[in-house]
Enzyme design. Sequence first.
Site, short mmCIF file in Angstrom:
data_model
loop_
_atom_site.label_atom_id
_atom_site.label_comp_id
_atom_site.label_asym_id
_atom_site.label_seq_id
_atom_site.Cartn_x
_atom_site.Cartn_y
_atom_site.Cartn_z
N SER A 251 -4.54 -1.16 3.88
CA SER A 251 -3.96 -2.47 5.31
C SER A 251 -5.22 -2.95 5.17
O SER A 251 -6.64 -2.86 4.69
CB SER A 251 -3.66 -2.17 5.67
OG SER A 251 -4.44 -1.46 7.06
N SER B 183 4.96 5.15 -4.77
CA SER B 183 5.37 4.00 -5.93
C SER B 183 5.35 4.47 -7.44
O SER B 183 5.63 5.51 -7.64
CB SER B 183 4.10 3.14 -6.51
OG SER B 183 3.92 2.66 -5.03
N GLN C 11 1.85 8.55 -7.17
CA GLN C 11 0.83 9.19 -6.77
C GLN C 11 1.15 9.66 -4.77
O GLN C 11 2.02 8.40 -4.58
CB GLN C 11 -0.28 7.75 -5.99
CG GLN C 11 -1.47 8.25 -5.34
CD GLN C 11 -2.36 6.50 -4.31
OE1 GLN C 11 -1.86 5.66 -4.98
NE2 GLN C 11 -3.02 6.60 -4.34
N GLU D 157 -8.35 2.30 -7.10
CA GLU D 157 -7.66 1.94 -7.16
C GLU D 157 -7.73 0.58 -6.43
O GLU D 157 -6.70 -0.45 -6.90
CB GLU D 157 -6.46 2.26 -6.10
CG GLU D 157 -5.68 1.54 -5.01
CD GLU D 157 -4.11 2.79 -4.77
OE1 GLU D 157 -4.85 3.65 -4.23
OE2 GLU D 157 -3.37 2.68 -5.02
N SER E 257 0.57 9.21 0.65
CA SER E 257 0.75 8.79 1.69
C SER E 257 1.89 9.22 2.41
O SER E 257 2.94 10.20 2.18
CB SER E 257 1.68 7.28 1.92
OG SER E 257 0.72 6.72 1.70
C1 LIG Z 1 3.98 -1.52 -2.49
C2 LIG Z 1 2.85 -0.15 -1.14
C3 LIG Z 1 3.63 0.31 -2.44
C4 LIG Z 1 2.63 2.01 -2.46
N1 LIG Z 1 2.36 2.61 -3.08
C5 LIG Z 1 2.33 4.05 -3.09
C6 LIG Z 1 2.32 5.30 -3.51
O1 LIG Z 1 2.26 5.14 -4.99
N2 LIG Z 1 1.55 6.43 -3.00
C7 LIG Z 1 1.26 6.79 -1.91
O2 LIG Z 1 0.47 7.76 -1.65
N3 LIG Z 1 1.19 5.65 -1.02
C8 LIG Z 1 1.90 4.46 -0.89
N4 LIG Z 1 1.82 2.94 -0.36
C9 LIG Z 1 1.41 3.89 1.13
C10 LIG Z 1 0.96 2.73 1.75
O3 LIG Z 1 -0.38 3.57 0.80
C11 LIG Z 1 0.69 2.91 3.51
O4 LIG Z 1 1.87 2.31 3.51
C12 LIG Z 1 -0.66 2.72 3.83
O5 LIG Z 1 -1.44 3.49 3.47
C13 LIG Z 1 -0.18 2.30 5.55
O6 LIG Z 1 -0.25 3.30 5.90
P1 LIG Z 1 1.31 3.30 7.14
O7 LIG Z 1 2.12 3.36 6.30
O8 LIG Z 1 1.69 4.78 7.62
O9 LIG Z 1 0.64 2.44 8.04
P2 LIG Z 1 -0.21 2.73 9.00
O10 LIG Z 1 -1.43 3.56 8.83
O11 LIG Z 1 0.19 3.12 10.10
O12 LIG Z 1 -1.01 1.24 9.88
C14 LIG Z 1 -0.10 0.03 10.88
C15 LIG Z 1 -0.79 -0.41 11.35
O13 LIG Z 1 -1.71 -0.07 11.94
C16 LIG Z 1 -3.35 -0.91 11.51
N5 LIG Z 1 -4.49 0.42 11.65
C17 LIG Z 1 -4.31 1.60 11.29
N6 LIG Z 1 -5.06 2.05 11.47
C18 LIG Z 1 -6.21 1.05 11.59
C19 LIG Z 1 -7.35 1.22 12.72
N7 LIG Z 1 -7.95 2.11 12.28
N8 LIG Z 1 -7.70 0.13 12.41
C20 LIG Z 1 -7.40 -0.78 12.46
N9 LIG Z 1 -6.22 -1.15 12.10
C21 LIG Z 1 -5.18 0.01 11.97
C22 LIG Z 1 -2.75 -0.84 10.45
O14 LIG Z 1 -3.40 -1.46 9.34
C23 LIG Z 1 -1.18 -1.04 9.67
O15 LIG Z 1 -1.68 -2.84 10.28
C24 LIG Z 1 2.49 1.92 -0.58
C25 LIG Z 1 2.36 0.84 0.59
C26 LIG Z 1 3.31 -0.10 0.47
C27 LIG Z 1 3.01 -1.31 1.52
#
Ligand SMILES: Cc1cc2nc3c(=O)[nH]c(=O)nc-3n(C[C@H](O)[C@H](O)[C@H](O)COP(=O)(O)OP(=O)(O)OC[C@H]3O[C@@H](n4cnc5c(N)ncnc54)[C@H](O)[C@@H]3O)c2cc1C
Length: 410
Positions: A378, A154, A119, A237, A122
């Site tokens: 998240s 992933s 997928q 998902e 991100s």
């Molecule tokens: C184990 C794992 C597997 C993954 N696998 C995939 C995959 O296969 N394919 C893929 O595309 N992605 C994957 N991801 C990515 C995942 O979808 C993103 O990490 C996730 O959507 C969070 O985005 P970010 O890391 O950019 O954090 P950010 O969006 O920068 O968030 C940082 C913090 O701010 C908080 N926050 C952000 N916006 C808001 C809001 N509006 N209100 C309140 N709080 C907020 C978040 O909750 C978080 O605590 C994976 C992530 C992990 C950890």
Amino acid sequence: MDLSFTQEDIAFRARVRKWFEENLPKDELKSLDERVAWHRKLYAAGYVGMGWPKEYGGQDARPMEQAIVQDEMARVNAPSTVNGLGLSIVGPTIIHHGTPEQKSRFLRKIMNAEEIWCQLFSEPNAGSDLAALKCRADDKGDHWEINGQKVWTSGGFIADWGILLARTDQNVPKHQGISFFLINMRQPGIDVRPLKQITGGSEFCEVFFTKSRVEKDHLIGKLNQGWQIAQTTLGFERGAGTLNRVTTYLMSLRRLVDVCRSLKVNGHTAIEDAAVRQKIGRAYVELEVMRYAGLRILSRLEKGQRPGPESSIAKLYYSEYDKRYHHWVMEILGPYGNLLEGTPAAYAEETGSGASGRHGVWGVDFLQSFGPTIYAGSSQIQKNIIGERVLGLPKEVRTDRIEIAKQKGG
Ligand SMILES: Cc1cc2nc3c(=O)[nH]c(=O)nc-3n(C[C@H](O)[C@H](O)[C@H](O)COP(=O)(O)OP(=O)(O)OC[C@H]3O[C@@H](n4cnc5c(N)ncnc54)[C@H](O)[C@@H]3O)c2cc1C
């Protein structure tokens, strides 16, 4: 909702249990080939993609039958299918939004793990705010050209194909300029770099696209409609598999109780310690709450409905539980919980059939328990969804929404 099993369900469970008892691999599956072979064995038995229509190789099975199989797999700690994302999110998205040609080209190969999927949503600055993505797809007449970067992919290093969200219009509000593509990962111009995790493993990757190619007929849905299609994908998902998580935790909790019967704490066994017993009791009670959240989703699916916003409630609950549970385990086990290898057999998470589909080390599970509160949206994002779509609270104030409202004259 009717939570009782029918006679048919009970007989089905007995058949499934017998099959797993007779066919569970005796040795740990180490190579990708061994995992694919196990996947195909499950497929031949009818336990892969069970809910898919028969015309695409599925069984048209009821959600209850699928839940029973997941539950029985978790009970014996069976290795999972190798094409998890293909089966859980890619296939259902293609079934809902794909053309007949896309369905006949891709679905069967997902089912028998001939093509493994990842997928590609991100990006470094587009996770929770997914619509801020910058990876672009430019129309080159006979194909699309992809340039940009994805992250946290992933299983990217074993993937043959990926579902890709890319920007196809730079001049419209961000949600309206995204398209949904299927991209062949085995081509020049795609650089997949594994990321090293704190556990020592490398399950995620960064993916870089330089003049990569997507065929014209590998666009899903209409141009610039990718955001709506991604919502279908994310709906599948979240919340899926909640019931088999309950079974997995129950197995783990039973093992923890066993360990506590021999583990010495302050001169007596851990199980005699009131604080330990309290933690175990709380872990069990909270698991029962999770079971009911899972049954609620199952009941909706049994009525032929799609997973709704209540899957965000289950997702929030199980991922926060995962962290709480493993924190309690660490407190109970003390130094033995910190070992990533070499735990004495009496205190190890598993007694070691070797065929386990999971790592089977308390310390590794603790480190991994932080992931679920981030992936698939998240915990904070799930709370926003529950607030807005379940409780009907006002939408959170966001500058990008103000922009869109202004453009619409709002
Ligand atoms: C184990 C794992 C597997 C993954 N696998 C995939 C995959 O296969 N394919 C893929 O595309 N992605 C994957 N991801 C990515 C995942 O979808 C993103 O990490 C996730 O959507 C969070 O985005 P970010 O890391 O950019 O954090 P950010 O969006 O920068 O968030 C940082 C913090 O701010 C908080 N926050 C952000 N916006 C808001 C809001 N509006 N209100 C309140 N709080 C907020 C978040 O909750 C978080 O605590 C994976 C992530 C992990 C950890």
